[in-house]
Design a protein around this motif. Structure first.
Motif, mmCIF file in Angstrom:
data_model
loop_
_atom_site.group_PDB
_atom_site.id
_atom_site.type_symbol
_atom_site.label_atom_id
_atom_site.label_comp_id
_atom_site.label_asym_id
_atom_site.label_seq_id
_atom_site.Cartn_x
_atom_site.Cartn_y
_atom_site.Cartn_z
ATOM 1 N N LYS A 54 2.217 -8.378 -4.288
ATOM 2 C CA LYS A 54 2.482 -6.997 -3.902
ATOM 3 C C LYS A 54 1.464 -6.029 -4.481
ATOM 4 O O LYS A 54 1.185 -4.983 -3.893
ATOM 5 C CB LYS A 54 3.883 -6.596 -4.347
ATOM 6 C CG LYS A 54 4.983 -7.381 -3.655
ATOM 7 C CD LYS A 54 6.357 -6.916 -4.092
ATOM 8 C CE LYS A 54 7.442 -7.699 -3.380
ATOM 9 N NZ LYS A 54 8.805 -7.263 -3.804
ATOM 10 N N SER A 55 0.911 -6.340 -5.629
ATOM 11 C CA SER A 55 -0.061 -5.442 -6.251
ATOM 12 C C SER A 55 -1.324 -5.322 -5.402
ATOM 13 O O SER A 55 -1.808 -4.218 -5.121
ATOM 14 C CB SER A 55 -0.410 -5.960 -7.648
ATOM 15 O OG SER A 55 -1.392 -5.145 -8.249
ATOM 16 N N ASN A 56 -1.862 -6.473 -4.960
ATOM 17 C CA ASN A 56 -3.058 -6.439 -4.115
ATOM 18 C C ASN A 56 -2.757 -5.869 -2.737
ATOM 19 O O ASN A 56 -3.617 -5.249 -2.121
ATOM 20 C CB ASN A 56 -3.646 -7.843 -3.979
ATOM 21 C CG ASN A 56 -4.465 -8.231 -5.197
ATOM 22 O OD1 ASN A 56 -5.192 -7.418 -5.756
ATOM 23 N ND2 ASN A 56 -4.325 -9.465 -5.630
ATOM 24 N N ARG A 57 -1.534 -6.075 -2.246
ATOM 25 C CA ARG A 57 -1.166 -5.485 -0.958
ATOM 26 C C ARG A 57 -1.157 -3.956 -1.060
ATOM 27 O O ARG A 57 -1.600 -3.258 -0.152
ATOM 28 C CB ARG A 57 0.206 -5.991 -0.520
ATOM 29 C CG ARG A 57 0.623 -5.517 0.870
ATOM 30 C CD ARG A 57 1.955 -6.121 1.251
ATOM 31 N NE ARG A 57 1.886 -7.565 1.345
ATOM 32 C CZ ARG A 57 1.445 -8.223 2.405
ATOM 33 N NH1 ARG A 57 1.041 -7.555 3.479
ATOM 34 N NH2 ARG A 57 1.415 -9.537 2.421
ATOM 35 N N ARG A 58 -0.676 -3.445 -2.174
ATOM 36 C CA ARG A 58 -0.675 -1.994 -2.384
ATOM 37 C C ARG A 58 -2.104 -1.468 -2.463
ATOM 38 O O ARG A 58 -2.426 -0.431 -1.875
ATOM 39 C CB ARG A 58 0.088 -1.666 -3.668
ATOM 40 C CG ARG A 58 0.119 -0.181 -4.013
ATOM 41 C CD ARG A 58 0.991 0.064 -5.233
ATOM 42 N NE ARG A 58 0.931 1.455 -5.624
ATOM 43 C CZ ARG A 58 0.039 1.964 -6.454
ATOM 44 N NH1 ARG A 58 -0.881 1.163 -6.979
ATOM 45 N NH2 ARG A 58 0.049 3.253 -6.766
ATOM 46 N N CYS A 59 -2.973 -2.180 -3.170
ATOM 47 C CA CYS A 59 -4.382 -1.760 -3.260
ATOM 48 C C CYS A 59 -5.042 -1.787 -1.884
ATOM 49 O O CYS A 59 -5.842 -0.904 -1.554
ATOM 50 C CB CYS A 59 -5.127 -2.661 -4.231
ATOM 51 S SG CYS A 59 -4.603 -2.504 -5.947
ATOM 52 N N MET A 60 -4.717 -2.792 -1.078
ATOM 53 C CA MET A 60 -5.296 -2.877 0.263
ATOM 54 C C MET A 60 -4.834 -1.714 1.138
ATOM 55 O O MET A 60 -5.633 -1.108 1.861
ATOM 56 C CB MET A 60 -4.922 -4.205 0.916
ATOM 57 C CG MET A 60 -5.600 -4.426 2.252
ATOM 58 S SD MET A 60 -4.936 -5.821 3.182
ATOM 59 C CE MET A 60 -3.358 -5.159 3.684
ATOM 60 N N LEU A 61 -3.546 -1.370 1.075
ATOM 61 C CA LEU A 61 -3.035 -0.268 1.875
ATOM 62 C C LEU A 61 -3.651 1.058 1.447
ATOM 63 O O LEU A 61 -3.936 1.926 2.282
ATOM 64 C CB LEU A 61 -1.506 -0.205 1.756
ATOM 65 C CG LEU A 61 -0.750 -1.384 2.378
ATOM 66 C CD1 LEU A 61 0.742 -1.255 2.115
ATOM 67 C CD2 LEU A 61 -1.010 -1.471 3.878
ATOM 68 N N MET A 62 -3.891 1.240 0.151
ATOM 69 C CA MET A 62 -4.551 2.454 -0.330
ATOM 70 C C MET A 62 -5.991 2.525 0.184
ATOM 71 O O MET A 62 -6.465 3.591 0.591
ATOM 72 C CB MET A 62 -4.522 2.488 -1.851
ATOM 73 C CG MET A 62 -3.145 2.713 -2.447
ATOM 74 S SD MET A 62 -3.084 2.504 -4.240
ATOM 75 C CE MET A 62 -4.169 3.831 -4.749
ATOM 76 N N ALA A 63 -6.684 1.385 0.181
ATOM 77 C CA ALA A 63 -8.060 1.364 0.692
ATOM 78 C C ALA A 63 -8.094 1.621 2.193
ATOM 79 O O ALA A 63 -8.977 2.333 2.694
ATOM 80 C CB ALA A 63 -8.712 0.014 0.369
ATOM 81 N N VAL A 64 -7.133 1.062 2.931
ATOM 82 C CA VAL A 64 -7.061 1.306 4.382
ATOM 83 C C VAL A 64 -6.803 2.779 4.672
ATOM 84 O O VAL A 64 -7.410 3.375 5.571
ATOM 85 C CB VAL A 64 -5.975 0.419 5.015
ATOM 86 C CG1 VAL A 64 -5.697 0.838 6.447
ATOM 87 C CG2 VAL A 64 -6.390 -1.039 4.985
#
Length: 207
Positions: free
Chosen positions: A116-126
């Protein structure tokens, strides 16, 4: 000396045996990098041409980590869209750097979907990339189109604002419409009164 096991115990042992799952071969956006390419920190060193082949192999991408390969891939994407050799902070360069990060996050989440941590970082970058592309689309459409083409990005327009209809919102909207209609009636009577005054003045002026 081994005692013979009963069929039930043997089946239970087979049932408890861990099952090895085969990992799917997930394609990476770093696969197109040639293994003989040098790392980013050693690519522009003049003495690199005179070193031994073993040293070149150690400094190439064949022995590089994922992080070092990502640096080279990011540099390649930046070179496609940068305005000049000294351009390191324009909107296009930021979009290219975010694109490399997003694709790396996507590959990682395909292997580890519960991270979930990397998914959150990915959504922020998107989200950050969408804002930059939206600004480029409003200000410089030619640069926006070229950036999407060079980086192979499919930009979709944001959806229109939608609001959940609740009972309170319906009552409030009906009240606002009623107030607006009453105000329009008051304004209409005032306009009619002013029009009659103007007509009376005009008749008095003619007489």
């Amino acid at each position: 000396f081994r005692q013979a096991c009963s069929p039930s115990i043997q089946s239970a042992r087979c049932y408890a045996r861990p099952v090895r799952r085969k990992r799917k071969d997930i394609p990476s956006h770093l696969d197109d990098l040639p293994p003989t390419m040098l790392k980013k920190d050693y690519a522009n060193v003049p003495i690199i041409n005179s070193v031994d082949d073993v040293v070149k192999r150690l400094l190439s991408l064949e022995m590089a980590s994922q992080k070092e390969k990502l640096k080279v891939k990011t540099q390649q994407l930046v070179e496609k869209v940068r305005r000049s050799p000294s351009d390191n902070g324009s909107f296009e360069v930021q979009v290219a750097m975010l694109t490399a990060k997003i694709r790396t996050y996507e590959e990682h989440l395909q292997r580890h979907p519960k991270d979930k941590s990397n998914r959150r970082c990915m959504l922020m970058a998107v989200d950050r990339r969408k804002k930059l592309l939206g600004y480029l689309r409003r200000v410089r459409y030619d640069i926006f189109e070229n950036t999407c083409k060079q980086l192979n990005i499919q930009y979709t327009l944001p959806p229109l604002h939608s609001r959940r209809i609740s009972k309170r919102w319906v009552v409030k909207k009906a009240f606002c419409l009623k107030v607006f209609q009453e105000v329009q009636k008051l304004k209409a009577s005032e306009r009619l009164k002013q029009r009659r005054e103007w007509q009376a003045r005009a008749r008095a002026a003619r007489e």
